[in-house]
Design an enzyme around this catalytic site. Structure first.
Site, short mmCIF file in Angstrom:
data_model
loop_
_atom_site.label_atom_id
_atom_site.label_comp_id
_atom_site.label_asym_id
_atom_site.label_seq_id
_atom_site.Cartn_x
_atom_site.Cartn_y
_atom_site.Cartn_z
CD GLU A 186 -3.18 0.96 2.07
OE1 GLU A 186 -2.89 1.33 3.23
OE2 GLU A 186 -4.30 0.54 1.76
CG HIS A 191 5.14 -29.03 4.72
ND1 HIS A 191 5.77 -30.22 4.44
CD2 HIS A 191 5.68 -28.58 5.88
CE1 HIS A 191 6.64 -30.50 5.41
NE2 HIS A 191 6.61 -29.51 6.29
CE LYS A 231 -11.18 3.06 0.92
NZ LYS A 231 -10.59 4.05 1.83
O1 F6P Z 1 -8.68 1.51 2.06
C1 F6P Z 1 -7.37 1.63 2.52
C2 F6P Z 1 -7.33 2.21 3.88
O2 F6P Z 1 -7.55 3.56 3.80
C3 F6P Z 1 -6.00 1.91 4.58
O3 F6P Z 1 -5.02 2.79 4.23
C4 F6P Z 1 -6.40 1.99 6.01
O4 F6P Z 1 -5.46 1.40 6.87
C5 F6P Z 1 -7.73 1.28 5.98
O5 F6P Z 1 -8.31 1.66 4.74
C6 F6P Z 1 -8.65 1.60 7.11
O6 F6P Z 1 -8.91 2.97 7.16
P1 F6P Z 1 -9.54 3.62 8.45
O7 F6P Z 1 -8.61 3.40 9.59
O8 F6P Z 1 -9.71 5.07 8.12
O9 F6P Z 1 -10.86 2.94 8.68
#
Ligand code: F6P
Length: 561
Positions: free
Chosen positions: A364, A395, A519
């Site tokens: 990431e 394994h 998203k």
């Molecule tokens: O979708 C990626 C992300 O933004 C990560 O970088 C982060 O750790 C995770 O989602 C959770 O985000 P949050 O802590 O804002 O819920």
């Protein structure tokens, strides 16, 4: 004058030329050519030993890589990171996870404000909360002491605490009210549904961990948990929704407003800062589940270990600097030997989730292809990184490492000593022997991956399927023992490795714009799935997938009638 892209400057070009000769050199020949490779390429810091002797490199490679680090401005970049400059360019803010592990008497003034008192105020609030739990004084709405804490979070708000609580489970303090910590991350509710079927709502508390407090995965789980508690506890005498909210939820976020809106009591909120990235956040409030398992003393040891690595990173010469060297080995493999796969292989069951944690940390952070100034890079960045416990992986996927067609860099990670504190003598002997067996496997695997057929006496001609090519580079990271402090140092080692590589690749390791579009589109798709409207805007494949769901739902409904 604008700088040329890194791959058009002197050290990179020299490395590219040098790689042409090195690509044909086998690791066994490097070992045969010189004694003392181990000493030449091994360094120690903060309770860790880094053995890079099984990398496919020579003294010339090593010197050129150090030139590359200097040419990329690494010493200045590390100072900028640690001093709190706005190194996260696309979000215009510092990346100060290192501030979370500064000792209380340190001073870190960033843009006119000393950050240390705020950091320690949060740690002190955490300590007060943990003390209440461990004294059996954190009570649910019906007055019973909380026994089970379920962390609802995903990504950085899940993987760090999950990995560390598992790794340090031996460090539970004695004589305290025991809290069982659980983790539910998936948006489909699988993990949560399981907990809800097993746990007693009267003694269960949920920690809502979300830096943004907008993550749908976490908020969906949180809503289900809230309704479960309210429907179960609401019927009890004297219990109302307000009491349930107060006694059964803690929030950890960088957004107090959103925690307020959700109904988390202000004194049950742990705040952190926008300048801490999600995947770098286990060192503060997001680490609450860790502190609930190991106690605040051990949590502070974890911070101290990470801080020792931060100091080493700031102070050690490039040629002795563990994160720098680990990063340079990776750069050499990815950019000059074309090795684009990297496997993380811990030889200690307690590190079961370490590879999953690093998958987020590395991919990431550095899975990027655009530089700080918006230019498309002309070279590879983060390799595909995956792993699991080494003994189990032996394994499963080691076949590919030994005889497949892919070149893979491997990190072997193991503690030198384990189980010597087991009180029962017979069990101690057995377990120590099992640990030695594990180390033997770890060392044997890196040796065979290096030497291939040469690891055994030549016993005459063998068919192709019994031949081993070897020449797979690896790094071995040894911990004196797995303790809160060495684990802290190990995590910080990889955090800084990621930063060094990002500096050389000229990319920003602290944003994650790549996940945003998915998203947004998921939100649109969900609206179509739920409302049955707007399907015509979808492509042919997605349309058919959505229709399959509707058809299956209709069939299920008809079956029910
Ligand atoms: O979708 C990626 C992300 O933004 C990560 O970088 C982060 O750790 C995770 O989602 C959770 O985000 P949050 O802590 O804002 O819920």
């Amino acid at each position: 004058m604008t700088q040329l892209p890194i791959d058009q400057r002197g050290a990179w070009r020299a490395l590219a030329t040098h790689a042409e000769t090195m690509r044909g050199v086998h690791l066994r020949d490097l070992f045969a050519a010189a004694t003392g490779r181990h000493a030449a390429y091994t360094r120690h810091a903060a309770g860790l030993t880094l053995d890079l002797s099984k990398q496919r490199w020579s003294d010339e490679t090593f010197a050129l890589l150090l030139d590359l680090a200097r040419e990329a401005g690494l010493p200045e970049a590390s100072r900028a990171l640690l001093d709190g400059e706005r190194v996260n360019v696309s979000e215009d803010r510092p990346a100060l996870h290192t501030a979370l592990r500064l000792p209380a008497d340190a001073l870190l003034v960033v843009e006119g404000e000393d950050l240390v008192p705020g950091v320690h105020a949060t740690l002190d609030r955490m300590a007060t909360m943990v003390e209440r739990f461990h004294a059996g004084q954190w009570r649910g709405a019906t007055g019973k002491a909380i026994r089970n804490v379920v962390n609802l979070g995903v990504g950085g708000s899940d993987l760090g605490p999950l990995m560390v609580t598992h790794a340090l489970a031996d460090y539970r303090p004695e004589g305290v009210h025991r809290i069982e910590v659980h983790f539910a991350s998936t948006m489909d509710g699988s993990q949560l549904a399981d907990y809800l079927s097993r746990l007693n709502p009267e003694t269960t508390l949920f920690v809502l961990s979300s830096k943004s407090f907008t993550t749908i995965d976490t908020l969906s789980n949180a809503r289900t948990a809230r309704d479960w508690l309210m429907s179960r506890l609401g019927q009890e005498e004297g219990v109302d929704d307000g009491l349930v909210m107060r006694q059964h939820f803690i929030g950890v976020s960088a957004s107090p407003e959103k925690m307020n809106d959700w109904g988390i009591a202000p004194d049950h909120q742990l705040e952190f800062w926008e300048w801490v990235g999600g995947r770098y956040s286990l060192w503060g409030g997001i680490g609450l589940p860790i502190a609930l398992v190991v106690g605040m003393g051990n949590f502070r040891e974890l911070l101290a270990g990470a801080h020792a690595m931060d100091r080493h990173f700031r102070e050690a010469e490039l040629a002795d600097n563990l994160p720098v060297l680990l990063a340079l080995a990776g750069i050499w493999n990815v950019n000059f030997l074309d090795i684009r796969a990297h496997s993380i292989l811990p030889y200690d069951g307690r590190l079961e989730y370490f590879a999953a944690y690093l998958e987020q940390l590395e991919m990431e952070s550095n899975g990027k292809s655009v530089t700080h100034d918006g230019r498309e890079v002309g070279y590879s960045t983060c390799p595909v990184l995956w792993g699991q416990l080494g003994p189990n992986a032996q394994h499963a996927f080691y076949q590919l490492l030994h005889q497949g067609t892919q070149a893979v860099e491997c990190d072997f990670i193991a503690p030198l000593v384990r189980y010597d504190d087991v009180t029962d003598e017979a069990t101690r002997d057995h377990l120590m022997s099992q640990h030695r067996l594990t180390l033997a496997n770890c060392f044997a695997q890196s040796r065979v991956l290096m030497l291939g057929d040469d690891a055994v006496e030549d016993d005459g001609p063998r068919p192709g399927h019994k031949r081993y090519r070897g020449n797979q580079p690896s790094t071995t990271v040894l911990l004196e023992r797995l303790t809160p402090a060495t684990l802290g140092a190990l995590i910080a080692l990889y955090e800084h490795k990621v930063f060094v590589q990002a500096t050389i690749w000229e990319i920003n390791p602290f944003d994650q714009w790549g996940v945003e579009l998915g998203k947004k589109i998921a939100g649109e798709t969900q609206r179509i799935l739920e409302s049955h409207q707007g399907l015509e805007a979808m492509d042919d494949s997605t349309r058919a997938l959505i229709e399959a769901v509707w058809q299956a739902e209709r069939a299920a409904e008809t079956g029910l009638r």
